[in-house]
Write a protein that holds these residues in place. Structure first.
Motif, mmCIF file in Angstrom:
data_model
loop_
_atom_site.group_PDB
_atom_site.id
_atom_site.type_symbol
_atom_site.label_atom_id
_atom_site.label_comp_id
_atom_site.label_asym_id
_atom_site.label_seq_id
_atom_site.Cartn_x
_atom_site.Cartn_y
_atom_site.Cartn_z
ATOM 1 N N LEU A 1 20.229 20.364 28.521
ATOM 2 C CA LEU A 1 19.690 21.398 29.403
ATOM 3 C C LEU A 1 18.169 21.343 29.472
ATOM 4 O O LEU A 1 17.580 21.695 30.493
ATOM 5 N N ALA A 2 17.540 20.894 28.384
ATOM 6 C CA ALA A 2 16.072 20.796 28.356
ATOM 7 C C ALA A 2 15.571 19.564 29.091
ATOM 8 O O ALA A 2 14.359 19.381 29.221
ATOM 9 N N SER B 1 31.044 29.137 38.792
ATOM 10 C CA SER B 1 30.177 28.270 37.990
ATOM 11 C C SER B 1 30.727 26.852 37.881
ATOM 12 O O SER B 1 29.961 25.896 37.692
ATOM 13 N N ASP C 1 17.869 32.585 32.681
ATOM 14 C CA ASP C 1 17.651 31.231 32.187
ATOM 15 C C ASP C 1 17.125 31.311 30.749
ATOM 16 O O ASP C 1 16.907 32.392 30.211
ATOM 17 N N THR C 2 16.929 30.150 30.143
ATOM 18 C CA THR C 2 16.521 30.105 28.742
ATOM 19 C C THR C 2 15.147 30.721 28.524
ATOM 20 O O THR C 2 14.907 31.402 27.515
ATOM 21 N N ASP C 3 14.225 30.505 29.445
ATOM 22 C CA ASP C 3 12.898 31.090 29.307
ATOM 23 C C ASP C 3 12.976 32.610 29.222
ATOM 24 O O ASP C 3 12.327 33.241 28.370
ATOM 25 N N LEU D 1 23.519 30.549 31.416
ATOM 26 C CA LEU D 1 22.110 30.229 31.599
ATOM 27 C C LEU D 1 21.954 28.785 32.064
ATOM 28 O O LEU D 1 22.682 27.893 31.624
ATOM 29 N N ASP D 2 20.999 28.573 32.942
ATOM 30 C CA ASP D 2 20.673 27.216 33.400
ATOM 31 C C ASP D 2 21.904 26.542 34.016
ATOM 32 O O ASP D 2 22.470 27.072 34.962
ATOM 33 N N THR D 3 22.349 25.419 33.472
ATOM 34 C CA THR D 3 23.506 24.699 34.008
ATOM 35 C C THR D 3 24.762 25.059 33.215
ATOM 36 O O THR D 3 24.768 24.933 31.988
ATOM 37 N N ASP E 1 22.033 21.709 24.418
ATOM 38 C CA ASP E 1 20.731 22.309 24.723
ATOM 39 C C ASP E 1 19.680 21.239 24.992
ATOM 40 O O ASP E 1 18.787 21.436 25.812
#
Length: 441
Positions: free
Chosen positions: A226-227, A389, A194-196, A314-316, A223
């Motif tokens: 996503l945030a 995905s 993921d982004t983290d 990453l993430d979605t 982004d």
């Protein structure tokens, strides 16, 4: 077209694997001039009866698919003509460059083909001005035939109806340079999920190898989504991303990473080549790409062969869509609609996906092992990961945003990352400008 968007990296047009944002600045300014006053309102009136006989001659326009896929296109046209005696399908193909301008010109001059290959962003201004037919009026099985995200891409805020048959899909997967990661304090068998984790590992890599980089891009509208920030108002009339603290927090995070040296200095200059190119040159250890990107990387830099690992987005995952729209002014509306549905049916989409590195948009394709099974190669793993995905992929970048808007936003984000303005100042300036452009066309 075998287009393929880019966001940091969006995929779908041009079978090479990347489609740049297609509605260029000139179109943003010209669309209001070219299209305003030329239509009969959203949804438009049909040029003929959609319930009429399937016969007569139609013109079908594709985008940058010939000569590579001429045999496939000719085969679909011939099969349709055989199944519908009395029909004739004339195929035309437009080059990739200037496609949006070409379509706008066709609409304004009354020469829009009966069936047009359009991504959702180019279809939007045409749908708003009544140039495209609402296919939900003719086909009540859309929800059962196509995956929901692909169909949603042709349903627009503030416009009733569905304005395209989903054709082919793509999404991003992650590519990592295992050799560089392992040499710089990271474990290529435990890449960021993921982004983290991406930011954490970028810091670790910089500490071990100050001249090497994991990350190499600025954030964008996708982004913000996503945030957790809302990017566009519910009715699609204005951008609202600057009103959410999550957007400023994200830019601040990238600004800190840039100032700490986790990203190459060229990211904020005119010399920036893009993270895909930097990855190919082995100057950064991470990029995103479509399921077929690895072959391009290795072709352009053979030293990457055997050194690249792949993982899910990453993430979605982002969803990239191409479709076939029908002209509301078609004199053979029944035939045009029937052909668009025929070309995007399960059989024809599966055949296309088997010769092109894209994915079908039909629900029935979920059981096709060609797309879902990992054959043990990196390419096969990338294809299987991408296909899986697609089950959770979302349209992360709003179709209301054309390239003139995103370019201005990108410039403001660069200023914030350099520290010339605050993140909130950059966002407010960008939102105001983008809303002006949105209101003008």
């Amino acid at each position: 077209m075998l287009p393929t968007p880019t966001s940091p990296s969006r995929r779908l047009p041009g079978l090479s694997g990347r489609r740049p944002a297609l509605v260029v600045a000139a179109v943003a300014a010209a669309s209001a001039l070219v299209l305003s006053g030329c239509s009969g309102g959203a949804g438009g009136g049909a040029g003929s009866d959609v319930d009429g006989p399937v016969d007569g001659t139609i013109t079908v326009q594709t985008w940058s698919l010939t000569p590579t896929y001429t045999d496939y296109l000719d085969g679909v046209a011939a099969a349709f003509e055989e199944a519908n005696p009395g029909t004739e399908v004339k195929l035309v193909d437009q080059p990739g460059d200037g496609y949006a301008e070409k379509v706008l010109s066709q609409a304004s001059s009354g020469t829009l083909p009966d069936v047009i290959n359009l991504p959702p962003d180019i279809a939007l201004p045409l749908a708003k001005r009544g140039f495209l037919y609402d296919i939900s009026q003719a086909d009540d099985a859309l929800d059962d035939t196509y995956v929901s995200g692909a169909l949603d891409a042709y349903e627009y805020n503030g416009v009733d109806g569905v304005y395209g048959y989903p054709w082919y899909l793509n999404t991003d997967v992650n590519y990592w340079n295992a050799a560089r990661m392992d040499a710089c304090g990271l474990d290529s068998t435990a890449v960021p999920a993921d982004t983290d984790e991406l930011f954490t590992q970028a810091a670790t890599m910089h500490e071990a190898c100050p001249d090497d980089y994991l990350m190499s891009r600025k954030p964008g509208l996708s982004d913000f989504s996503l945030a957790g920030a809302q990017v566009v108002s519910d009715d699609g009339s204005e951008f609202v991303f600057a009103d959410d603290d999550a957007s400023a927090d994200l830019i601040d995070r990238y600004a800190e990473a840039y100032q700490e040296g986790y990203l190459p200095p060229s990211v904020l200059t005119s010399e920036y080549l893009g993270n895909s190119t930097l990855f190919t040159q082995a100057k950064v250890a991470w990029t995103t790409g479509g399921a077929s990107s690895l072959s391009d990387f290795v072709t352009n830099n053979p030293s990457l062969d055997g050194e690249v690992v792949v993982s899910p987005a990453l993430d979605t995952p982002p969803l990239y869509v191409q479709g076939l729209s029908v002209s509301a002014k078609s004199k053979e509306l029944a035939t045009a609609t029937a052909f668009a549905a025929f070309m995007t049916n399960e059989e024809n989409q599966a055949a296309f996906g088997h010769i092109v590195n894209v994915f079908p948009s039909t629900t029935a394709s979920a059981s096709d092992p060609y797309f879902s099974e990992d054959d043990g190669t990196v390419d096969g793993k990338a294809r299987a990961l991408a296909f899986e995905s697609l089950k959770t992929a979302e349209n992360l970048s709003p179709v209301e945003a054309n390239s003139a808007m995103t370019q201005f936003l990108d410039q403001q984000i660069a200023l914030a990352m350099k520290g010339d303005v605050t993140a909130q100042e950059a966002l407010d300036t960008a939102q105001q400008k983008m809303n002006q452009l949105l209101a003008n066309g």
